[in-house]
Design a protein around this motif. Structure first.
Motif, PDB file in Angstrom:
ATOM      1  N   GLN A 139       0.685  -1.391  -0.016  1.00 29.45           N
ATOM      2  CA  GLN A 139      -0.206   0.012  -0.034  1.00 29.45           C
ATOM      3  C   GLN A 139       0.974   1.105   0.078  1.00 29.45           C
ATOM      4  OE1 GLN A 139      -2.565   0.257   3.309  1.00 29.45           O
ATOM      5  NE2 GLN A 139      -3.769   1.909   2.406  1.00 29.45           N
ATOM      6  N   TYR A 140       1.785   1.171   0.800  1.00 27.41           N
ATOM      7  CA  TYR A 140       2.827   2.368   0.737  1.00 27.41           C
ATOM      8  C   TYR A 140       3.572   2.671  -0.529  1.00 27.41           C
ATOM      9  CZ  TYR A 140       6.930   5.326   2.185  1.00 27.41           C
ATOM     10  OH  TYR A 140       7.755   6.369   2.068  1.00 27.41           O
ATOM     11  N   SER A 141       3.736   1.317  -1.218  1.00 26.04           N
ATOM     12  CA  SER A 141       4.521   1.568  -2.528  1.00 26.04           C
ATOM     13  C   SER A 141       3.743   2.240  -3.455  1.00 26.04           C
ATOM     14  CB  SER A 141       5.054   0.252  -3.009  1.00 26.04           C
ATOM     15  OG  SER A 141       6.030  -0.331  -2.039  1.00 26.04           O
ATOM     16  N   LEU A 142       2.279   1.713  -3.314  1.00 29.70           N
ATOM     17  CA  LEU A 142       1.281   2.471  -4.290  1.00 29.70           C
ATOM     18  C   LEU A 142       0.989   3.770  -4.140  1.00 29.70           C
ATOM     19  CD1 LEU A 142      -0.733   1.781  -6.627  1.00 29.70           C
ATOM     20  CD2 LEU A 142      -2.428   1.203  -4.789  1.00 29.70           C
ATOM     21  N   LEU A 143       0.999   4.199  -2.960  1.00 28.15           N
ATOM     22  CA  LEU A 143       0.783   5.684  -2.548  1.00 28.15           C
ATOM     23  C   LEU A 143       1.947   6.459  -2.971  1.00 28.15           C
ATOM     24  CD1 LEU A 143      -0.649   5.339   1.083  1.00 28.15           C
ATOM     25  CD2 LEU A 143      -1.812   6.176  -1.013  1.00 28.15           C
ATOM     26  N   TYR A 144       3.215   5.899  -2.906  1.00 29.02           N
ATOM     27  CA  TYR A 144       4.459   6.638  -3.141  1.00 29.02           C
ATOM     28  C   TYR A 144       4.654   6.721  -4.749  1.00 29.02           C
ATOM     29  CZ  TYR A 144       9.362   7.938  -2.773  1.00 29.02           C
ATOM     30  OH  TYR A 144      10.506   8.840  -3.130  1.00 29.02           O
ATOM     31  N   ALA A 145       4.271   5.641  -5.454  1.00 30.75           N
ATOM     32  CA  ALA A 145       4.049   5.688  -6.742  1.00 30.75           C
ATOM     33  C   ALA A 145       3.201   6.681  -7.244  1.00 30.75           C
ATOM     34  CB  ALA A 145       3.907   4.367  -7.145  1.00 30.75           C
ATOM     35  N   ASN A 146       2.117   6.658  -6.863  1.00 31.57           N
ATOM     36  CA  ASN A 146       1.004   7.777  -7.286  1.00 31.57           C
ATOM     37  C   ASN A 146       1.530   9.290  -7.025  1.00 31.57           C
ATOM     38  OD1 ASN A 146      -0.815   5.853  -8.204  1.00 31.57           O
ATOM     39  ND2 ASN A 146      -2.076   5.800  -6.308  1.00 31.57           N
ATOM     40  N   PHE A 147       2.169   9.621  -5.783  1.00 28.55           N
ATOM     41  CA  PHE A 147       2.664  10.776  -5.357  1.00 28.55           C
ATOM     42  C   PHE A 147       3.969  11.127  -6.565  1.00 28.55           C
ATOM     43  CE2 PHE A 147       6.194  13.045  -3.253  1.00 28.55           C
ATOM     44  CZ  PHE A 147       5.338  14.136  -3.049  1.00 28.55           C
ATOM     45  N   LEU A 148       4.726  10.212  -6.744  1.00 27.49           N
ATOM     46  CA  LEU A 148       5.845  10.432  -7.830  1.00 27.49           C
ATOM     47  C   LEU A 148       5.430  10.954  -9.061  1.00 27.49           C
ATOM     48  CD1 LEU A 148       8.728   7.785  -6.943  1.00 27.49           C
ATOM     49  CD2 LEU A 148       8.512  10.070  -6.488  1.00 27.49           C
ATOM     50  N   VAL A 149       4.200  10.001  -9.580  1.00 30.25           N
ATOM     51  CA  VAL A 149       3.745  10.358 -10.890  1.00 30.25           C
ATOM     52  C   VAL A 149       2.963  11.785 -10.947  1.00 30.25           C
ATOM     53  CG1 VAL A 149       1.803   9.809 -12.753  1.00 30.25           C
ATOM     54  CG2 VAL A 149       3.507   7.922 -11.603  1.00 30.25           C
ATOM     55  N   SER A 150       2.300  12.080  -9.781  1.00 32.53           N
ATOM     56  CA  SER A 150       1.881  13.228  -9.817  1.00 32.53           C
ATOM     57  C   SER A 150       3.019  14.730  -9.745  1.00 32.53           C
ATOM     58  CB  SER A 150       0.953  13.462  -8.626  1.00 32.53           C
ATOM     59  OG  SER A 150       0.469  14.751  -8.250  1.00 32.53           O
ATOM     60  N   ALA A 151       3.812  14.172  -9.028  1.00 36.97           N
ATOM     61  CA  ALA A 151       4.945  15.403  -8.755  1.00 36.97           C
ATOM     62  C   ALA A 151       5.621  15.489 -10.197  1.00 36.97           C
ATOM     63  CB  ALA A 151       5.644  14.849  -7.643  1.00 36.97           C
ATOM     64  N   ALA A 152       5.788  14.429 -10.714  1.00 38.14           N
ATOM     65  CA  ALA A 152       6.787  14.745 -12.191  1.00 38.14           C
ATOM     66  C   ALA A 152       5.783  15.177 -12.924  1.00 38.14           C
ATOM     67  CB  ALA A 152       7.016  13.071 -12.438  1.00 38.14           C
ATOM     68  N   HIS A 153       4.607  14.978 -12.911  1.00 34.27           N
ATOM     69  CA  HIS A 153       3.569  15.693 -13.856  1.00 34.27           C
ATOM     70  C   HIS A 153       3.474  17.185 -13.565  1.00 34.27           C
ATOM     71  CE1 HIS A 153       0.222  16.140 -16.480  1.00 34.27           C
ATOM     72  NE2 HIS A 153      -0.450  16.814 -15.716  1.00 34.27           N
ATOM     73  N   THR A 154       3.483  17.464 -12.244  1.00 37.81           N
ATOM     74  CA  THR A 154       3.487  18.684 -12.104  1.00 37.81           C
ATOM     75  C   THR A 154       4.756  19.605 -12.474  1.00 37.81           C
ATOM     76  OG1 THR A 154       2.193  18.393 -10.163  1.00 37.81           O
ATOM     77  CG2 THR A 154       3.340  20.569 -10.133  1.00 37.81           C
ATOM     78  N   VAL A 155       6.040  18.927 -12.202  1.00 40.58           N
ATOM     79  CA  VAL A 155       7.244  19.594 -12.614  1.00 40.58           C
ATOM     80  C   VAL A 155       7.320  19.724 -14.015  1.00 40.58           C
ATOM     81  CG1 VAL A 155       9.854  19.170 -12.706  1.00 40.58           C
ATOM     82  CG2 VAL A 155       8.379  18.864 -10.678  1.00 40.58           C
ATOM     83  N   TYR A 156       6.800  18.585 -14.872  1.00 35.26           N
ATOM     84  CA  TYR A 156       6.764  18.839 -16.249  1.00 35.26           C
ATOM     85  C   TYR A 156       6.073  19.724 -16.783  1.00 35.26           C
ATOM     86  CZ  TYR A 156       6.785  17.128 -21.183  1.00 35.26           C
ATOM     87  OH  TYR A 156       6.667  16.809 -22.684  1.00 35.26           O
ATOM     88  N   THR A 157       4.871  19.818 -16.356  1.00 43.02           N
ATOM     89  CA  THR A 157       3.993  20.984 -17.090  1.00 43.02           C
ATOM     90  C   THR A 157       4.566  22.291 -16.647  1.00 43.02           C
ATOM     91  OG1 THR A 157       2.038  19.396 -16.434  1.00 43.02           O
ATOM     92  CG2 THR A 157       1.622  21.662 -16.466  1.00 43.02           C
ATOM     93  N   SER A 158       5.066  22.705 -15.461  1.00 42.34           N
ATOM     94  CA  SER A 158       5.522  24.112 -15.074  1.00 42.34           C
ATOM     95  C   SER A 158       6.572  24.287 -15.990  1.00 42.34           C
ATOM     96  CB  SER A 158       5.685  24.003 -13.541  1.00 42.34           C
ATOM     97  OG  SER A 158       6.644  23.186 -13.270  1.00 42.34           O
ATOM     98  N   ILE A 159       7.412  23.446 -16.140  1.00 43.91           N
ATOM     99  CA  ILE A 159       8.611  23.726 -17.054  1.00 43.91           C
ATOM    100  C   ILE A 159       8.306  24.028 -18.314  1.00 43.91           C
ATOM    101  CG2 ILE A 159      10.949  22.541 -17.925  1.00 43.91           C
ATOM    102  CD1 ILE A 159      11.326  21.252 -15.418  1.00 43.91           C
ATOM    103  N   PHE A 160       7.268  23.292 -19.039  1.00 44.90           N
ATOM    104  CA  PHE A 160       7.052  23.192 -20.444  1.00 44.90           C
ATOM    105  C   PHE A 160       6.168  24.725 -20.401  1.00 44.90           C
ATOM    106  CE2 PHE A 160       3.919  22.677 -23.688  1.00 44.90           C
ATOM    107  CZ  PHE A 160       4.947  22.100 -24.937  1.00 44.90           C
ATOM    108  N   LEU A 161       5.498  24.918 -19.494  1.00 45.13           N
ATOM    109  CA  LEU A 161       4.759  26.241 -19.594  1.00 45.13           C
ATOM    110  C   LEU A 161       5.625  27.539 -19.547  1.00 45.13           C
ATOM    111  CD1 LEU A 161       1.846  27.704 -19.415  1.00 45.13           C
ATOM    112  CD2 LEU A 161       2.297  27.503 -17.026  1.00 45.13           C
ATOM    113  N   MET A 162       6.659  27.328 -18.555  1.00 45.28           N
ATOM    114  CA  MET A 162       7.652  28.483 -18.411  1.00 45.28           C
ATOM    115  C   MET A 162       8.700  28.588 -19.921  1.00 45.28           C
ATOM    116  SD  MET A 162       6.869  29.889 -15.784  1.00 45.28           S
ATOM    117  CE  MET A 162       8.313  31.191 -15.787  1.00 45.28           C
TER     118      MET A 162
END
Length: 81
Positions: A7-30
């Motif tokens: 369960q911890y691994s699943l939550l951590y994986a979801n967090f990493l995907v969300s964080a990576a998506h946020t970083v990618y989106t902000s860099i692309f926007l800038m």
């Protein structure tokens, strides 16, 4: 939730995907905003044709009238120097 549990691994994986998506989106926007800002100075660049830019130059030593130009005259004028 214990560390290293499925369960911890699943939550951590979801967090990493969300964080990576946020970083990618902000860099692309800038990067897009930076490209749009770079267009502003390009709009103010001179749009003169190269022929006009040469005719407006102060250095007239390179301009030779076409009707008077012969390679022999150029060679003989260089030999006199």
């Amino acid at each position: 939730v214990t560390v290293f549990s499925p369960q911890y691994s699943l939550l951590y994986a979801n967090f990493l995907v969300s964080a990576a998506h946020t970083v990618y989106t902000s860099i692309f926007l800038m990067a897009g905003i930076l490209c749009l800002l770079a267009l502003l100075p390009a709009l103010f660049l001179s749009r003169e044709k190269p022929e006009l830019a040469l005719s407006n130059s102060k250095d007239q030593a390179l301009s030779v009238p076409r009707e008077d130009y012969t390679p022999e005259r150029e060679i003989s004028s260089n030999e006199q120097r």
